[in-house]
Scaffold this motif. Structure first.
Motif, mmCIF file in Angstrom:
data_model
loop_
_atom_site.group_PDB
_atom_site.id
_atom_site.type_symbol
_atom_site.label_atom_id
_atom_site.label_comp_id
_atom_site.label_asym_id
_atom_site.label_seq_id
_atom_site.Cartn_x
_atom_site.Cartn_y
_atom_site.Cartn_z
ATOM 1 N N GLY A 172 0.767 -1.237 0.000
ATOM 2 C CA GLY A 172 0.000 0.000 0.000
ATOM 3 C C GLY A 172 0.797 1.285 0.000
ATOM 4 N N ALA A 173 2.087 1.215 -0.266
ATOM 5 C CA ALA A 173 2.901 2.436 -0.252
ATOM 6 C C ALA A 173 2.452 3.416 -1.322
ATOM 7 N N ASP A 174 2.437 4.698 -0.969
ATOM 8 C CA ASP A 174 2.101 5.758 -1.924
ATOM 9 C C ASP A 174 3.291 6.123 -2.800
ATOM 10 N N LEU A 175 4.488 5.882 -2.286
ATOM 11 C CA LEU A 175 5.718 6.174 -3.011
ATOM 12 C C LEU A 175 6.769 5.193 -2.538
ATOM 13 N N ILE A 176 7.908 5.195 -3.219
ATOM 14 C CA ILE A 176 9.037 4.373 -2.806
ATOM 15 C C ILE A 176 10.131 5.280 -2.260
ATOM 16 N N LYS A 177 10.666 4.913 -1.099
ATOM 17 C CA LYS A 177 11.798 5.623 -0.498
ATOM 18 C C LYS A 177 13.027 4.724 -0.576
ATOM 19 N N LEU A 178 14.107 5.267 -1.122
ATOM 20 C CA LEU A 178 15.364 4.542 -1.278
ATOM 21 C C LEU A 178 16.454 5.189 -0.439
ATOM 22 N N MET A 179 17.346 4.372 0.085
ATOM 23 C CA MET A 179 18.500 4.856 0.827
ATOM 24 C C MET A 179 19.734 4.711 -0.057
ATOM 25 N N ALA A 180 20.118 5.804 -0.708
ATOM 26 C CA ALA A 180 21.204 5.759 -1.688
ATOM 27 C C ALA A 180 22.576 5.986 -1.067
ATOM 28 N N THR A 181 22.619 6.556 0.132
ATOM 29 C CA THR A 181 23.899 6.806 0.799
ATOM 30 C C THR A 181 23.751 6.562 2.296
ATOM 31 N N GLY A 182 24.883 6.645 2.983
ATOM 32 C CA GLY A 182 24.843 6.642 4.431
ATOM 33 C C GLY A 182 24.274 7.940 4.968
ATOM 34 N N GLY A 183 24.282 8.069 6.298
ATOM 35 C CA GLY A 183 23.711 9.256 6.907
ATOM 36 C C GLY A 183 24.237 9.478 8.309
ATOM 37 N N ILE A 184 23.587 10.357 9.031
ATOM 38 C CA ILE A 184 24.037 10.745 10.366
ATOM 39 C C ILE A 184 23.593 9.735 11.423
#
Length: 392
Positions: A172-184
């Protein structure tokens, strides 16, 4: 005859025009704006008449990057890591209500465990609960052990990413979220390091676009940003180390930038967060600010997003994000448009974000002119969601 609410004597900021429209009125019926005009209006006795003289009416604000499951405390993941899915959804609802009371009537939630926020979205959409409109990604797709993997679905290689993308959309996702890099806010990684590679990103984008779903990518390092642009993502989140070349490509492609400035500033200045996160954050504040100034000058499409819910960044810091955007060179009206009309376009919403006939009546009424000070939006206000006042 349907019940009407009539707002009159308005100073109207409609989210489209550059100027304030004086002596305006709005007729609201059945959740939507039925009519907008100027001048005198016939006062229907059965209507709810609201005199807005001396005040300013504008579209409800939009935050294109939030995490409703987090509470904005020093270590919000720690507070939910042992909770079951239904309890996390209840926590998310309490944060959603705080967000709505700030005048933020629509949010895009870009990473939440399992179906916690997806289920909350559905209950709000059904009308059983009052809340902001939620556009939700469900779990973000990341590499095994990748950035905030505890809010994500881990996948490795193009085929696995393709399968994960299909599964998240099925849920049921409205969009796709991708993790392209590292983070804090993930131990043992750097913001600049690439994670999902170009082929993995392309697989996700291809599957999402088949279903007319947008793709948002967490991308902080330059290589990861270029990978996202090549893959064709729709929005790039954070973009800390984007250079002029990357920003120019974003402009040419119509890729939206969701800068989330305030969260990095908060992470870099609050000594209550873990030392390993504090140290990383202190290195990114200056390049992040320089990136936004370049993006403004180049004319990249900028949509307001905060990362609220993340460490030491509860919903009321939304307004600090607006001030940072102004400081980077945006006019106050440009900041308002980035927080309403352009944000709605970024999210693919055609029925919100501006005040015109046929749109849902999501709006706020503020006492001072936000074109004199953008922080007027932070002060006392009345909020209307789907034609109903929620805090009066």
């Amino acid at each position: 005859m349907k019940m009407q609410t009539i707002l009159y004597n308005c100073s109207l900021i409609n989210g489209l025009d550059e100027e304030i429209i004086e002596n305006a009125y709005l007729i609201i019926e059945d959740k939507k704006i039925k009519e907008i005009g100027t001048g005198e209006i016939e006062k229907v006795e059965s209507a709810n008449l609201v005199d807005i003289k001396g005040q300013y009416v504008m579209p409800g604000l939009i935050d294109c990057h939030v995490h409703l499951v987090w509470d904005g405390s020093e270590d919000p993941q720690k507070n939910i890591q042992h909770l079951d899915e239904s309890t996390i959804a209840l926590e998310a609802y309490s944060h959603a209500l705080l967000t709505l009371k700030e005048g933020i009537t629509t949010v895009r939630d870009v990473a939440s465990p399992k179906k916690s926020v997806l289920n909350l979205r559905d209950v709000i959409n059904s009308g059983d609960l009052i809340g902001p409109t939620i556009i939700a990604s469900g779990p973000a797709i990341c590499m095994t052990g990748g950035h905030v993997h505890y809010l994500g679905k881990e996948a490795d290689g193009p085929d696995d990413v393709r399968r994960a993308t299909r599964q998240v959309m099925k849920e049921g996702a409205d969009l796709i979220k991708l993790m392209a890099t590292g983070g804090i806010y993930t131990f043992g990684e750097e913001p600049g390091s690439p994670q999902l590679n170009v082929d993995e990103l392309k697989a996700a984008v291809e599957e999402a676009h088949k279903k007319n779903k947008k793709v948002a990518a967490h991308a902080e390092g330059l290589e990861g940003i270029h990978n996202c642009i090549e893959a064709g993502v729709d929005t790039i989140e954070h973009a800390i180390y984007a250079d002029e070349s990357a920003l120019q490509k974003m402009k040419e492609n119509g890729t939206y930038l969701v800068p989330t400035m305030i969260v990095m500033k908060r992470l870099a200045t609050d000594e209550n967060i873990p030392e390993w996160a504090l140290e990383k954050a202190r290195h990114v504040v200056q390049p992040h600010a320089e990136m936004l100034e370049k993006a403004v000058k180049l004319g990249v499409k900028i949509a307001t997003g905060t990362d609220c819910g993340s460490p030491v960044t509860p919903p009321n810091y939304y307004f600090d994000e607006l001030q940072i955007m102004e400081d980077a060179g945006m006019s106050r009206m440009e900041v308002i448009h980035a927080s309403t009309q352009i944000a709605a376009e970024c999210l693919g919403l055609e029925d919100r974000g501006v005040l015109k006939e046929g749109m849902f009546a999501d709006l706020l009424i503020v006492e001072s002119n936000p074109l004199d000070s953008i922080l007027a939006l932070k002060d006392s206000k009345r909020v209307m969601k789907n034609g109903l006042f929620i805090n009066s």
